[in-house]
Design a protein around this motif. Structure first.
Motif, PDB file in Angstrom:
ATOM      1  N   SER A  65      57.920  29.503  26.065  1.00 66.96           N
ATOM      2  CA  SER A  65      57.336  30.229  27.445  1.00 66.96           C
ATOM      3  C   SER A  65      57.020  28.998  28.074  1.00 66.96           C
ATOM      4  O   SER A  65      56.436  28.112  27.815  1.00 66.96           O
ATOM      5  CB  SER A  65      56.217  31.127  27.077  1.00 66.96           C
ATOM      6  OG  SER A  65      56.635  32.346  26.184  1.00 66.96           O
ATOM      7  N   VAL A  66      57.367  29.411  29.611  1.00 68.61           N
ATOM      8  CA  VAL A  66      57.117  28.269  30.590  1.00 68.61           C
ATOM      9  C   VAL A  66      55.622  28.556  31.019  1.00 68.61           C
ATOM     10  O   VAL A  66      55.377  29.656  31.270  1.00 68.61           O
ATOM     11  CB  VAL A  66      58.201  28.735  31.746  1.00 68.61           C
ATOM     12  CG1 VAL A  66      57.809  27.569  32.971  1.00 68.61           C
ATOM     13  CG2 VAL A  66      59.503  28.208  31.390  1.00 68.61           C
ATOM     14  N   GLN A  68      52.385  27.027  33.671  1.00 66.52           N
ATOM     15  CA  GLN A  68      52.342  25.831  34.954  1.00 66.52           C
ATOM     16  C   GLN A  68      50.757  25.353  34.479  1.00 66.52           C
ATOM     17  O   GLN A  68      49.749  26.204  34.356  1.00 66.52           O
ATOM     18  CB  GLN A  68      52.147  27.082  36.099  1.00 66.52           C
ATOM     19  CG  GLN A  68      52.111  26.060  37.484  1.00 66.52           C
ATOM     20  CD  GLN A  68      52.302  26.837  38.332  1.00 66.52           C
ATOM     21  OE1 GLN A  68      51.438  27.723  38.918  1.00 66.52           O
ATOM     22  NE2 GLN A  68      53.440  26.466  39.422  1.00 66.52           N
ATOM     23  N   GLN A 118      55.339  22.414  36.010  1.00 65.33           N
ATOM     24  CA  GLN A 118      55.710  23.567  34.770  1.00 65.33           C
ATOM     25  C   GLN A 118      55.982  22.809  33.404  1.00 65.33           C
ATOM     26  O   GLN A 118      56.334  21.559  33.548  1.00 65.33           O
ATOM     27  CB  GLN A 118      56.991  24.211  35.261  1.00 65.33           C
ATOM     28  CG  GLN A 118      56.586  25.339  36.228  1.00 65.33           C
ATOM     29  CD  GLN A 118      57.805  26.318  36.369  1.00 65.33           C
ATOM     30  OE1 GLN A 118      59.071  25.998  36.346  1.00 65.33           O
ATOM     31  NE2 GLN A 118      57.515  27.454  37.006  1.00 65.33           N
ATOM     32  N   ARG A 120      56.764  23.358  28.899  1.00 66.95           N
ATOM     33  CA  ARG A 120      57.288  24.218  27.970  1.00 66.95           C
ATOM     34  C   ARG A 120      57.424  23.547  26.806  1.00 66.95           C
ATOM     35  O   ARG A 120      57.774  22.480  26.669  1.00 66.95           O
ATOM     36  CB  ARG A 120      58.590  24.719  28.132  1.00 66.95           C
ATOM     37  CG  ARG A 120      59.226  25.769  27.260  1.00 66.95           C
ATOM     38  CD  ARG A 120      60.763  26.064  27.533  1.00 66.95           C
ATOM     39  NE  ARG A 120      61.375  26.930  26.533  1.00 66.95           N
ATOM     40  CZ  ARG A 120      62.733  27.121  26.482  1.00 66.95           C
ATOM     41  NH1 ARG A 120      63.460  27.128  27.740  1.00 66.95           N
ATOM     42  NH2 ARG A 120      63.256  27.792  25.501  1.00 66.95           N
TER      43      ARG A 120
END
Length: 393
Positions: A65-66, A68, A118, A120
């Motif tokens: 999942s990304v 931030q 961002q 991941r």
């Protein structure tokens, strides 16, 4: 380095011009340049001394999942920072993966700037972010002055919610139903027989085993069983010193799948997990989805590829430890023999990593293809770890 070379050549040219031509113009330019450099260095000395840094990041996310990450830099001084640079270093404490992100910064006086990017992760574990190598340069970028950084924050990347085929644990007599009742004391549950014995004065007539009494020509009493709530203790080793990065990740995924399956099937169990605040090992029940998420989060917070195995030893030396009817121990080290310290009178199942998949008695060996070998499948339920609010630290 480039700026230093340019300025050095400029000074050499001005000095050479002054010597060769004897013109005062070159001398004046050389003097003005020297004054500018001195003023620039003095400004650099006082610049960036009152910069406060902080991370704003999710407490947890999910594999693939990304997420931030934000870093706030507040300049509490009136002096702007015209040139600054640093790096954000990250490391997955579970797998040992790491990297750096270089930053070029400029800060206005009495203002805060946010740096956002961002990320991941395809691997679960506790990721530690650190702001390091924070330096402020003079106006012309010639001299660098180190500033204190040293802040770090952790974010846990949770594995996918998965369930495991618990039938694998019962092929050699690991009967879940039998662990719902105590083998050491009688009780009042008529659903299971604890023992059959001869009649003693004071026994209830309702406990007489009429059929057996007729066969033996003696009055026999049927003792009821005592139901237990914590029959199975699940232990997973967070310390995987010297192992490949895949080994601790496999332990975390298997541990999560076992916890989820026990919770989903409502099988009474507990697990031993370290408290991130105190570092002490604590026993916790797994009854709800929230229990599962919190326990797995705490397990990953304490997991490290640099730590030695200790969970069973810490459990045994705890003076308030309970005795369980069965133990499940999960480890990524093929040579780990910590399970031999567990009570021998209990049912012990060890799930360990090895070269070849095998199921010998109460010992299960898995390989890199552990998901297929152990019947681990992702659930249909969305995890939602990444939807949690960011925390400001």
């Amino acid at each position: 380095m480039k700026n230093r070379v340019v300025w050095f050549l400029w000074l050499v040219c001005m000095a050479a011009g002054a010597v060769i031509t004897g013109e005062y113009l070159f001398v004046c330019v050389l003097a003005a340049t020297a004054v500018l450099l001195v003023v620039s260095c003095i400004y650099g000395v006082f610049s960036g001394r009152k910069v406060q840094t902080r991370f704003i990041l999710p407490e947890r996310s999910e594999q693939e999942s990304v997420f931030q990450v934000k870093m706030g830099l507040e300049n509490q001084s009136f002096y702007p920072v015209f040139r600054g640079n640093g790096s954000i270093h990250w490391e997955n404490l579970l797998t040992g993966e790491n990297g750096d992100k270089e930053l070029e910064l400029s800060l206005r006086g009495k203002k805060e700037e946010l740096v956002a990017f961002q990320g991941r992760s395809n691997r679960c574990g506790c990721i530690r972010f650190q702001f390091a190598d924070w330096k402020v340069r003079d106006l012309f970028g010639i001299v660098a002055f180190k500033r204190r950084a040293g802040i770090s924050r952790d974010m846990v990347v949770m594995p996918h919610k998965s369930r495991m085929d618990l039938a694998l644990l019962s092929r050699e007599g690991f009967d879940m139903e039998s662990f719902k009742f105590s083998k050491n004391r009688p009780g009042d549950d008529p659903g299971e027989t604890y023992d059959v014995r001869e009649y003693r004065p004071g026994d209830s007539i309702r406990q007489i085993h009429w059929k057996l009494s007729g066969k033996l020509d003696e009055v026999m009493i049927r003792e009821k069983s005592y139901p237990v709530d914590e029959a199975v203790l699940i232990l997973a080793e967070p310390g995987q010193e010297g192992e490949r990065s895949e080994a601790p990740e496999a332990v975390a995924e298997i541990y999560g799948a076992v916890l989820y399956s026990f919770m989903e099937q409502r099988i009474p169990c507990q697990t031993a997990v370290y408290d991130p605040a105190s570092g002490q090992l604590r026993l916790e029940k797994i009854e709800t989805l929230r229990d599962y998420e919190d326990i797995l989060y705490r397990f990953l917070c304490h997991s490290s590829i640099k730590e030695k195995p200790a969970v069973i030893r810490d459990y045994i030396k705890n003076p308030g430890q309970k005795s369980f009817a069965a133990y499940i121990y999960i480890t990524g080290n093929p040579d780990d023999r910590e399970n031999e310290l567990l009570p021998r009178e209990a049912q012990n199942v060890t799930v360990r990593r090895g070269k070849n998949a095998a199921h010998n008695g109460n010992e299960i060996t898995y390989t890199d293809d552990y998901r297929r070998e152990l019947g681990i499948r992702k659930t249909d339920r969305r995890a939602g770890y990444g939807t949690m609010d960011n925390r400001d630290q």
